[in-house]
Design a protein around this motif. Structure first.
Motif, PDB file in Angstrom:
ATOM      1  N   ILE A 285      46.637  59.333  68.593  1.00 42.49           N
ATOM      2  CA  ILE A 285      46.845  58.241  69.529  1.00 42.49           C
ATOM      3  C   ILE A 285      46.556  56.945  68.780  1.00 42.49           C
ATOM      4  N   VAL A 286      46.950  55.825  69.364  1.00 46.46           N
ATOM      5  CA  VAL A 286      46.668  54.524  68.770  1.00 46.46           C
ATOM      6  C   VAL A 286      45.840  53.746  69.781  1.00 46.46           C
ATOM      7  N   ASN A 287      44.647  53.347  69.363  1.00 46.69           N
ATOM      8  CA  ASN A 287      43.753  52.572  70.223  1.00 46.69           C
ATOM      9  C   ASN A 287      43.579  51.164  69.687  1.00 46.69           C
ATOM     10  N   LEU A 288      43.323  50.243  70.589  1.00 42.94           N
ATOM     11  CA  LEU A 288      43.006  48.867  70.209  1.00 42.94           C
ATOM     12  C   LEU A 288      41.485  48.757  70.151  1.00 42.94           C
ATOM     13  N   VAL A 289      40.964  48.521  68.954  1.00 42.97           N
ATOM     14  CA  VAL A 289      39.521  48.400  68.746  1.00 42.97           C
ATOM     15  C   VAL A 289      39.254  47.066  68.061  1.00 42.97           C
ATOM     16  N   ALA A 290      38.446  46.216  68.701  1.00 43.63           N
ATOM     17  CA  ALA A 290      38.119  44.891  68.156  1.00 43.63           C
ATOM     18  C   ALA A 290      39.396  44.133  67.766  1.00 43.63           C
ATOM     19  N   ASN A 291      40.397  44.180  68.656  1.00 41.98           N
ATOM     20  CA  ASN A 291      41.667  43.484  68.463  1.00 41.98           C
ATOM     21  C   ASN A 291      42.492  44.014  67.287  1.00 41.98           C
ATOM     22  N   ARG A 292      42.221  45.246  66.850  1.00 46.29           N
ATOM     23  CA  ARG A 292      42.993  45.884  65.775  1.00 46.29           C
ATOM     24  C   ARG A 292      43.452  47.251  66.252  1.00 46.29           C
ATOM     25  N   ARG A 293      44.653  47.629  65.858  1.00 45.88           N
ATOM     26  CA  ARG A 293      45.166  48.951  66.217  1.00 45.88           C
ATOM     27  C   ARG A 293      44.674  49.972  65.203  1.00 45.88           C
ATOM     28  N   ILE A 294      44.135  51.059  65.731  1.00 53.46           N
ATOM     29  CA  ILE A 294      43.543  52.111  64.913  1.00 53.46           C
ATOM     30  C   ILE A 294      44.184  53.442  65.305  1.00 53.46           C
ATOM     31  N   ILE A 295      44.596  54.214  64.305  1.00 51.29           N
ATOM     32  CA  ILE A 295      45.128  55.556  64.561  1.00 51.29           C
ATOM     33  C   ILE A 295      43.945  56.508  64.724  1.00 51.29           C
ATOM     34  N   ILE A 296      43.885  57.188  65.853  1.00 50.17           N
ATOM     35  CA  ILE A 296      42.851  58.203  66.084  1.00 50.17           C
ATOM     36  C   ILE A 296      43.504  59.565  65.832  1.00 50.17           C
ATOM     37  N   VAL A 297      43.091  60.221  64.761  1.00 52.49           N
ATOM     38  CA  VAL A 297      43.683  61.504  64.368  1.00 52.49           C
ATOM     39  C   VAL A 297      43.008  62.618  65.170  1.00 52.49           C
ATOM     40  N   LEU A 298      43.783  63.246  66.057  1.00 50.21           N
ATOM     41  CA  LEU A 298      43.269  64.309  66.917  1.00 50.21           C
ATOM     42  C   LEU A 298      43.483  65.686  66.303  1.00 50.21           C
ATOM     43  N   ASP A 299      44.613  65.867  65.602  1.00 51.80           N
ATOM     44  CA  ASP A 299      44.906  67.152  64.976  1.00 51.80           C
ATOM     45  C   ASP A 299      45.755  66.906  63.742  1.00 51.80           C
ATOM     46  N   LEU A 300      45.500  67.685  62.713  1.00 58.46           N
ATOM     47  CA  LEU A 300      46.232  67.527  61.457  1.00 58.46           C
ATOM     48  C   LEU A 300      46.281  68.852  60.726  1.00 58.46           C
ATOM     49  N   GLU A 301      47.179  68.905  59.764  1.00 57.98           N
ATOM     50  CA  GLU A 301      47.279  70.063  58.876  1.00 57.98           C
ATOM     51  C   GLU A 301      47.305  69.539  57.452  1.00 57.98           C
ATOM     52  N   VAL A 302      46.413  70.049  56.604  1.00 61.52           N
ATOM     53  CA  VAL A 302      46.393  69.641  55.201  1.00 61.52           C
ATOM     54  C   VAL A 302      47.602  70.269  54.514  1.00 61.52           C
ATOM     55  N   LYS A 303      48.424  69.423  53.891  1.00 63.18           N
ATOM     56  CA  LYS A 303      49.621  69.903  53.194  1.00 63.18           C
ATOM     57  C   LYS A 303      49.390  70.034  51.697  1.00 63.18           C
ATOM     58  N   ASP A 304      48.688  69.068  51.103  1.00 59.24           N
ATOM     59  CA  ASP A 304      48.495  69.065  49.656  1.00 59.24           C
ATOM     60  C   ASP A 304      47.260  68.224  49.331  1.00 59.24           C
ATOM     61  N   SER A 305      46.247  68.859  48.765  1.00 59.54           N
ATOM     62  CA  SER A 305      45.037  68.115  48.420  1.00 59.54           C
ATOM     63  C   SER A 305      44.936  67.873  46.926  1.00 59.54           C
ATOM     64  N   SER A 306      46.031  68.123  46.179  1.00 62.15           N
ATOM     65  CA  SER A 306      45.981  67.963  44.726  1.00 62.15           C
ATOM     66  C   SER A 306      46.316  66.558  44.217  1.00 62.15           C
ATOM     67  N   PRO A 307      47.062  65.706  44.959  1.00 59.10           N
ATOM     68  CA  PRO A 307      47.358  64.396  44.381  1.00 59.10           C
ATOM     69  C   PRO A 307      46.078  63.639  44.028  1.00 59.10           C
ATOM     70  N   ALA A 308      46.127  62.956  42.885  1.00 58.54           N
ATOM     71  CA  ALA A 308      44.952  62.219  42.424  1.00 58.54           C
ATOM     72  C   ALA A 308      45.174  60.714  42.493  1.00 58.54           C
ATOM     73  N   GLN A 309      46.238  60.311  43.185  1.00 56.62           N
ATOM     74  CA  GLN A 309      46.524  58.884  43.289  1.00 56.62           C
ATOM     75  C   GLN A 309      47.397  58.602  44.492  1.00 56.62           C
ATOM     76  N   CYS A 310      47.539  57.326  44.771  1.00 60.16           N
ATOM     77  CA  CYS A 310      48.335  56.851  45.898  1.00 60.16           C
ATOM     78  C   CYS A 310      49.826  57.083  45.638  1.00 60.16           C
ATOM     79  N   VAL A 311      50.544  57.565  46.647  1.00 62.85           N
ATOM     80  CA  VAL A 311      51.997  57.704  46.568  1.00 62.85           C
ATOM     81  C   VAL A 311      52.597  56.385  47.024  1.00 62.85           C
ATOM     82  N   GLY A 312      53.477  55.807  46.212  1.00 63.15           N
ATOM     83  CA  GLY A 312      54.122  54.538  46.560  1.00 63.15           C
ATOM     84  C   GLY A 312      53.196  53.360  46.325  1.00 63.15           C
ATOM     85  N   ASN A 313      53.561  52.232  46.918  1.00 59.57           N
ATOM     86  CA  ASN A 313      52.774  51.002  46.795  1.00 59.57           C
ATOM     87  C   ASN A 313      52.653  50.385  48.188  1.00 59.57           C
TER      88      ASN A 313
END
Length: 148
Positions: free
Chosen positions: A98-126
């Motif tokens: 869900i997306v909540n407004l906290v202190a006038n900022r939108r924050i993604i609240i992650v309720l459920d997820l699935e780990v796909k790949d924990s091997s990357p050692a750096q940021c994808v893209g810029n």
């Protein structure tokens, strides 16, 4: 091209070919929670529990390779961080959020997820901060409407 020097070949190949769901962070920022995007967790930070609260919270920075946004992990998923399955640069499938407004900022609240790949050692893209781009986009739209 991403900097891959010093990474094992398998890690280098995965980072170069990682498919994140482009545009999903902007859609989430605009409250579109009817999606299950593949995104990357850029950072994980433990927030100390407030008085009266029994469990710690974790702040996340979530990216789709184009934009990034602040998030919080639901406490029911803390075990993923504590076990080491979810850490910086992990690629995940956001199953429910869900997306909540906290202190006038939108924050993604992650309720459920699935780990796909924990091997990357750096940021994808810029990725860029979504709130700056989104507010700039709104200003452009307002200026265009005013000039009509």
């Amino acid at each position: 091209a991403p900097k891959t020097k010093g990474l094992p070949a398998i890690g280098r190949r995965r980072v170069d070919t990682m498919e994140l769901t482009k545009g999903s962070i902007m859609r989430a920022y605009n409250s579109d929670t009817n999606q299950q995007p593949i995104v990357q967790v850029l950072d994980v930070k433990k927030m100390t529990a407030k008085a009266g609260s029994s469990s710690d919270r974790y702040r996340l920075v979530i990216s789709d390779g184009e934009f990034y946004q602040q998030g919080m992990l639901a406490t029911q998923k803390n075990h993923l961080i504590e076990s080491g399955d979810l850490k910086s640069f992990t690629v995940i499938l956001l199953k429910r959020f869900i997306v909540n407004l906290v202190a006038n900022r939108r924050i993604i609240i992650v309720l459920d997820l699935e780990v796909k790949d924990s091997s990357p050692a750096q940021c994808v893209g810029n990725p860029l901060p979504v709130q700056k781009h989104a507010s700039g986009q709104k200003q452009q739209q307002q200026q265009q409407q005013q000039s009509l």
